[in-house]
Design a protein around this motif. Sequence first.
Motif, PDB file in Angstrom:
ATOM      1  N   THR A  30       1.012  -1.169   0.099  1.00  0.00           N
ATOM      2  CA  THR A  30       0.260   0.051  -0.030  1.00  0.00           C
ATOM      3  C   THR A  30       0.867   1.308   0.127  1.00  0.00           C
ATOM      4  OG1 THR A  30      -1.611  -1.187   1.114  1.00  0.00           O
ATOM      5  CG2 THR A  30      -1.888   1.249   1.285  1.00  0.00           C
ATOM      6  N   ALA A  31       1.932   1.412   0.823  1.00  0.00           N
ATOM      7  CA  ALA A  31       2.657   2.458   0.909  1.00  0.00           C
ATOM      8  C   ALA A  31       3.541   2.739  -0.613  1.00  0.00           C
ATOM      9  CB  ALA A  31       3.733   2.218   2.077  1.00  0.00           C
ATOM     10  N   ASP A  32       3.757   1.656  -1.017  1.00  0.00           N
ATOM     11  CA  ASP A  32       4.524   1.761  -2.440  1.00  0.00           C
ATOM     12  C   ASP A  32       3.432   2.435  -3.489  1.00  0.00           C
ATOM     13  OD1 ASP A  32       6.568   1.616  -4.194  1.00  0.00           O
ATOM     14  OD2 ASP A  32       5.499  -0.514  -5.077  1.00  0.00           O
ATOM     15  N   HIS A  33       2.201   1.858  -3.445  1.00  0.00           N
ATOM     16  CA  HIS A  33       1.151   2.434  -4.652  1.00  0.00           C
ATOM     17  C   HIS A  33       0.687   3.641  -4.137  1.00  0.00           C
ATOM     18  CE1 HIS A  33       1.899  -0.937  -7.037  1.00  0.00           C
ATOM     19  NE2 HIS A  33       1.742  -1.723  -6.033  1.00  0.00           N
ATOM     20  N   ALA A  34       0.714   3.984  -2.803  1.00  0.00           N
ATOM     21  CA  ALA A  34      -0.270   5.153  -2.273  1.00  0.00           C
ATOM     22  C   ALA A  34       0.707   6.340  -2.707  1.00  0.00           C
ATOM     23  CB  ALA A  34      -0.540   5.145  -0.990  1.00  0.00           C
ATOM     24  N   ARG A  35       1.837   6.200  -2.710  1.00  0.00           N
ATOM     25  CA  ARG A  35       2.663   7.578  -2.758  1.00  0.00           C
ATOM     26  C   ARG A  35       3.729   7.313  -3.851  1.00  0.00           C
ATOM     27  NH1 ARG A  35       4.083  10.003   2.964  1.00  0.00           N
ATOM     28  NH2 ARG A  35       1.929  10.264   3.408  1.00  0.00           N
ATOM     29  N   PRO A  36       3.269   7.458  -5.077  1.00  0.00           N
ATOM     30  CA  PRO A  36       4.341   7.645  -6.277  1.00  0.00           C
ATOM     31  C   PRO A  36       5.397   8.497  -6.004  1.00  0.00           C
ATOM     32  CG  PRO A  36       2.194   7.976  -7.178  1.00  0.00           C
ATOM     33  CD  PRO A  36       1.942   8.144  -5.594  1.00  0.00           C
ATOM     34  N   VAL A  37       6.763   8.254  -6.543  1.00  0.00           N
ATOM     35  CA  VAL A  37       7.682   9.046  -6.174  1.00  0.00           C
ATOM     36  C   VAL A  37       7.645  10.280  -7.258  1.00  0.00           C
ATOM     37  CG1 VAL A  37       9.322   7.428  -5.608  1.00  0.00           C
ATOM     38  CG2 VAL A  37       9.165   7.919  -8.007  1.00  0.00           C
ATOM     39  N   ARG A  38       8.294  11.421  -7.178  1.00  0.00           N
ATOM     40  CA  ARG A  38       8.332  12.611  -8.014  1.00  0.00           C
ATOM     41  C   ARG A  38       8.818  12.118  -9.287  1.00  0.00           C
ATOM     42  NH1 ARG A  38       5.470  16.106  -7.054  1.00  0.00           N
ATOM     43  NH2 ARG A  38       6.493  18.324  -7.117  1.00  0.00           N
ATOM     44  N   CYS A  39       8.531  12.427 -10.481  1.00  0.00           N
ATOM     45  CA  CYS A  39       9.092  12.293 -11.508  1.00  0.00           C
ATOM     46  C   CYS A  39      10.309  13.194 -11.747  1.00  0.00           C
ATOM     47  CB  CYS A  39       8.076  12.773 -12.887  1.00  0.00           C
ATOM     48  SG  CYS A  39       6.280  11.993 -12.899  1.00  0.00           S
ATOM     49  N   THR A  40      11.416  12.204 -12.387  1.00  0.00           N
ATOM     50  CA  THR A  40      12.589  12.756 -12.729  1.00  0.00           C
ATOM     51  C   THR A  40      12.400  13.592 -14.080  1.00  0.00           C
ATOM     52  OG1 THR A  40      13.485  11.058 -14.075  1.00  0.00           O
ATOM     53  CG2 THR A  40      13.924  10.994 -11.519  1.00  0.00           C
ATOM     54  N   GLU A  41      13.083  14.762 -14.239  1.00  0.00           N
ATOM     55  CA  GLU A  41      13.094  15.406 -15.562  1.00  0.00           C
ATOM     56  C   GLU A  41      13.410  14.821 -16.655  1.00  0.00           C
ATOM     57  OE1 GLU A  41      13.752  20.152 -16.791  1.00  0.00           O
ATOM     58  OE2 GLU A  41      14.628  19.263 -15.322  1.00  0.00           O
ATOM     59  N   LYS A  42      14.507  13.753 -16.387  1.00  0.00           N
ATOM     60  CA  LYS A  42      14.864  12.875 -17.651  1.00  0.00           C
ATOM     61  C   LYS A  42      13.789  12.207 -18.131  1.00  0.00           C
ATOM     62  CE  LYS A  42      17.630   9.716 -15.055  1.00  0.00           C
ATOM     63  NZ  LYS A  42      18.892   9.412 -14.856  1.00  0.00           N
ATOM     64  N   SER A  43      13.030  11.524 -17.224  1.00  0.00           N
ATOM     65  CA  SER A  43      12.119  10.590 -17.568  1.00  0.00           C
ATOM     66  C   SER A  43      10.619  11.283 -18.418  1.00  0.00           C
ATOM     67  CB  SER A  43      11.186   9.970 -16.464  1.00  0.00           C
ATOM     68  OG  SER A  43      10.568  10.744 -15.397  1.00  0.00           O
ATOM     69  N   LEU A  44      10.579  12.623 -18.447  1.00  0.00           N
ATOM     70  CA  LEU A  44       9.615  13.539 -19.189  1.00  0.00           C
ATOM     71  C   LEU A  44       9.818  14.008 -20.325  1.00  0.00           C
ATOM     72  CD1 LEU A  44       8.674  15.246 -15.834  1.00  0.00           C
ATOM     73  CD2 LEU A  44       7.777  13.263 -16.913  1.00  0.00           C
ATOM     74  N   THR A  45       9.193  14.210 -21.409  1.00  0.00           N
ATOM     75  CA  THR A  45       9.203  14.951 -22.582  1.00  0.00           C
ATOM     76  C   THR A  45       7.920  16.169 -22.433  1.00  0.00           C
ATOM     77  OG1 THR A  45       9.963  13.229 -23.786  1.00  0.00           O
ATOM     78  CG2 THR A  45       9.174  14.957 -25.006  1.00  0.00           C
ATOM     79  N   VAL A  46       8.553  17.399 -22.801  1.00  0.00           N
ATOM     80  CA  VAL A  46       7.717  18.453 -22.583  1.00  0.00           C
ATOM     81  C   VAL A  46       7.527  18.935 -23.948  1.00  0.00           C
ATOM     82  CG1 VAL A  46       7.231  20.869 -21.759  1.00  0.00           C
ATOM     83  CG2 VAL A  46       8.173  18.884 -20.275  1.00  0.00           C
ATOM     84  N   ARG A  47       6.161  19.163 -24.376  1.00  0.00           N
ATOM     85  CA  ARG A  47       6.137  19.945 -25.708  1.00  0.00           C
ATOM     86  C   ARG A  47       5.228  20.827 -25.547  1.00  0.00           C
ATOM     87  NH1 ARG A  47       5.083  15.186 -25.494  1.00  0.00           N
ATOM     88  NH2 ARG A  47       2.457  15.067 -25.604  1.00  0.00           N
ATOM     89  N   ALA A  48       5.145  22.046 -26.772  1.00  0.00           N
ATOM     90  CA  ALA A  48       4.468  23.179 -26.468  1.00  0.00           C
ATOM     91  C   ALA A  48       4.092  23.765 -27.813  1.00  0.00           C
ATOM     92  CB  ALA A  48       4.935  24.144 -25.825  1.00  0.00           C
ATOM     93  N   LYS A  49       2.973  24.125 -28.220  1.00  0.00           N
ATOM     94  CA  LYS A  49       2.581  24.625 -29.566  1.00  0.00           C
ATOM     95  C   LYS A  49       1.532  25.684 -29.449  1.00  0.00           C
ATOM     96  CE  LYS A  49       3.871  23.860 -33.901  1.00  0.00           C
ATOM     97  NZ  LYS A  49       5.115  24.440 -34.483  1.00  0.00           N
ATOM     98  N   ALA A  50       1.365  26.756 -30.152  1.00  0.00           N
ATOM     99  CA  ALA A  50       0.433  27.627 -30.131  1.00  0.00           C
ATOM    100  C   ALA A  50      -0.900  27.063 -30.736  1.00  0.00           C
ATOM    101  CB  ALA A  50       0.829  29.025 -30.906  1.00  0.00           C
ATOM    102  N   ALA A  51      -1.931  27.401 -30.123  1.00  0.00           N
ATOM    103  CA  ALA A  51      -3.560  26.815 -30.361  1.00  0.00           C
ATOM    104  C   ALA A  51      -3.565  27.556 -31.955  1.00  0.00           C
ATOM    105  CB  ALA A  51      -4.331  27.188 -29.648  1.00  0.00           C
ATOM    106  N   SER A  52      -3.942  26.743 -32.935  1.00  0.00           N
ATOM    107  CA  SER A  52      -4.510  27.239 -34.289  1.00  0.00           C
ATOM    108  C   SER A  52      -5.498  28.272 -34.214  1.00  0.00           C
ATOM    109  CB  SER A  52      -4.387  26.362 -35.380  1.00  0.00           C
ATOM    110  OG  SER A  52      -5.484  25.408 -35.028  1.00  0.00           O
ATOM    111  N   ALA A  53      -6.519  27.912 -33.194  1.00  0.00           N
ATOM    112  CA  ALA A  53      -7.701  28.771 -33.069  1.00  0.00           C
ATOM    113  C   ALA A  53      -7.480  29.959 -32.426  1.00  0.00           C
ATOM    114  CB  ALA A  53      -8.790  28.086 -32.352  1.00  0.00           C
ATOM    115  N   ASP A  54      -6.332  30.137 -31.580  1.00  0.00           N
ATOM    116  CA  ASP A  54      -6.213  31.139 -30.601  1.00  0.00           C
ATOM    117  C   ASP A  54      -4.680  31.367 -30.543  1.00  0.00           C
ATOM    118  OD1 ASP A  54      -5.904  33.372 -28.891  1.00  0.00           O
ATOM    119  OD2 ASP A  54      -7.771  32.576 -27.811  1.00  0.00           O
ATOM    120  N   PRO A  55      -3.910  32.158 -31.061  1.00  0.00           N
ATOM    121  CA  PRO A  55      -2.487  32.269 -30.907  1.00  0.00           C
ATOM    122  C   PRO A  55      -2.040  32.613 -29.572  1.00  0.00           C
ATOM    123  CG  PRO A  55      -3.208  33.980 -32.571  1.00  0.00           C
ATOM    124  CD  PRO A  55      -4.149  33.099 -32.303  1.00  0.00           C
TER     125      PRO A  55
END
Length: 176
Positions: A30-55
């Motif tokens: 329960t302790a292992d599943h109840a509290r996930p660890v913080r994500c490391t930055e290297k395990s994440l991919t961040v993307r960003a783009k302007a919305a075509s409907a509203d820049p």
Amino acid sequence: MRIRATIAVPAASAAVAGLLLTAPQSQAATADHARPVRCTEKSLTVRAKAASADPTVLRVGVTHHGARACVVDRVPTVTFGDLDGAALPTPEGGTGSFRLAAGQTAYADIRTIGDPADPEARRVGTVTVAASAAHSGRSFTAAQLGTGEHVLVWEPVTTLWQPTRAAADRAIGLSR
């Protein structure tokens, strides 16, 4: 003295092992599943783009590539060029965390400015987005975002992380 220490260490280790073996496994699981660890930055991919409907709206996503669930801040950290401050969460009260399962993507929208004709508008060449305040984040140029030579900024707001792009769009007012 050396003999006692040699006897005492294995005896203490055996006592600790005995206590661990008698603890119910359900508590450890329960302790292992109840509290996930913080994500490391290297395990994440961040993307960003302007919305075509509203820049004035940037759509961002963060994908977790790790094997186990982890958490990021409930609100992305968004900064603009060399300006002080960050986008404020909408709705307010964005403290806490957002759980990302292995392979999951979360979405948020950022409104950089309410009125592009506002004389108070600032112009920046980059926007940096991080899944958690402790991360450095990824910087995107205005050209990469699709906003032209610069991004207009004045009183920016960001949604909380959402499970779908449509939910992020609704939260910022792009769709109903």
